[in-house]
Design a protein around this motif. Sequence first.
Motif, PDB file in Angstrom:
ATOM      1  N   UNK A 106       5.593   3.959 -10.516  1.00 41.89           N
ATOM      2  CA  UNK A 106       5.721   4.559  -9.186  1.00 41.89           C
ATOM      3  C   UNK A 106       6.985   4.022  -8.524  1.00 41.89           C
ATOM      4  N   UNK A 107       7.653   4.876  -7.778  1.00 42.75           N
ATOM      5  CA  UNK A 107       8.822   4.472  -7.015  1.00 42.75           C
ATOM      6  C   UNK A 107       8.652   4.937  -5.582  1.00 42.75           C
ATOM      7  N   UNK A 108       9.373   4.335  -4.668  1.00 39.11           N
ATOM      8  CA  UNK A 108       9.303   4.812  -3.299  1.00 39.11           C
ATOM      9  C   UNK A 108       9.579   3.738  -2.277  1.00 39.11           C
ATOM     10  N   UNK A 109       9.228   4.060  -1.046  1.00 35.24           N
ATOM     11  CA  UNK A 109       9.382   3.154   0.084  1.00 35.24           C
ATOM     12  C   UNK A 109       8.007   2.844   0.635  1.00 35.24           C
ATOM     13  N   UNK A 110       7.965   2.133   1.743  1.00 30.36           N
ATOM     14  CA  UNK A 110       6.676   1.765   2.328  1.00 30.36           C
ATOM     15  C   UNK A 110       5.865   2.988   2.743  1.00 30.36           C
ATOM     16  N   UNK A 111       6.513   4.051   3.223  1.00 34.72           N
ATOM     17  CA  UNK A 111       5.757   5.214   3.696  1.00 34.72           C
ATOM     18  C   UNK A 111       5.567   6.312   2.651  1.00 34.72           C
ATOM     19  N   UNK A 112       6.292   6.268   1.548  1.00 35.66           N
ATOM     20  CA  UNK A 112       6.142   7.329   0.557  1.00 35.66           C
ATOM     21  C   UNK A 112       6.322   6.752  -0.844  1.00 35.66           C
ATOM     22  N   UNK A 113       5.354   7.016  -1.698  1.00 35.05           N
ATOM     23  CA  UNK A 113       5.400   6.559  -3.083  1.00 35.05           C
ATOM     24  C   UNK A 113       5.265   7.773  -3.985  1.00 35.05           C
TER      25      UNK A 113
END
Length: 106
Positions: free
Chosen positions: A77-84
């Motif tokens: 999984x990749x992403x930021x705190x609000x979207x993965x």
Amino acid sequence: MKTIKHVERLQQLHNLIQMECTGSPGQIANRLRISERTVYYLIEQLKDYEAQIGYDRSRRTYFYKDDFILEVNFSICIGTHDQVTEILEGSYFKNSTGRVFDRNSF
């Protein structure tokens, strides 16, 4: 990538034990291109997963005393705190021919 390589070695050892054609720990090390110490580490790891492993000195092979299945599942999984975003998920195992099977191919 070290984790993937480790899992592949664990799977290779599992396949050899399943076929009951491992040879001695030194032979396994040569075949898998790892140290003999790593062979013992991998065997202990399988035992930690509750694999009942024995060694037959006359046949010079490790074997499973009971049925044991090793299946590998993974997810990236990749992403930021609000979207993965999940970019890769699945499971696989290699049979004795080295062919990789996806869990959904059965």
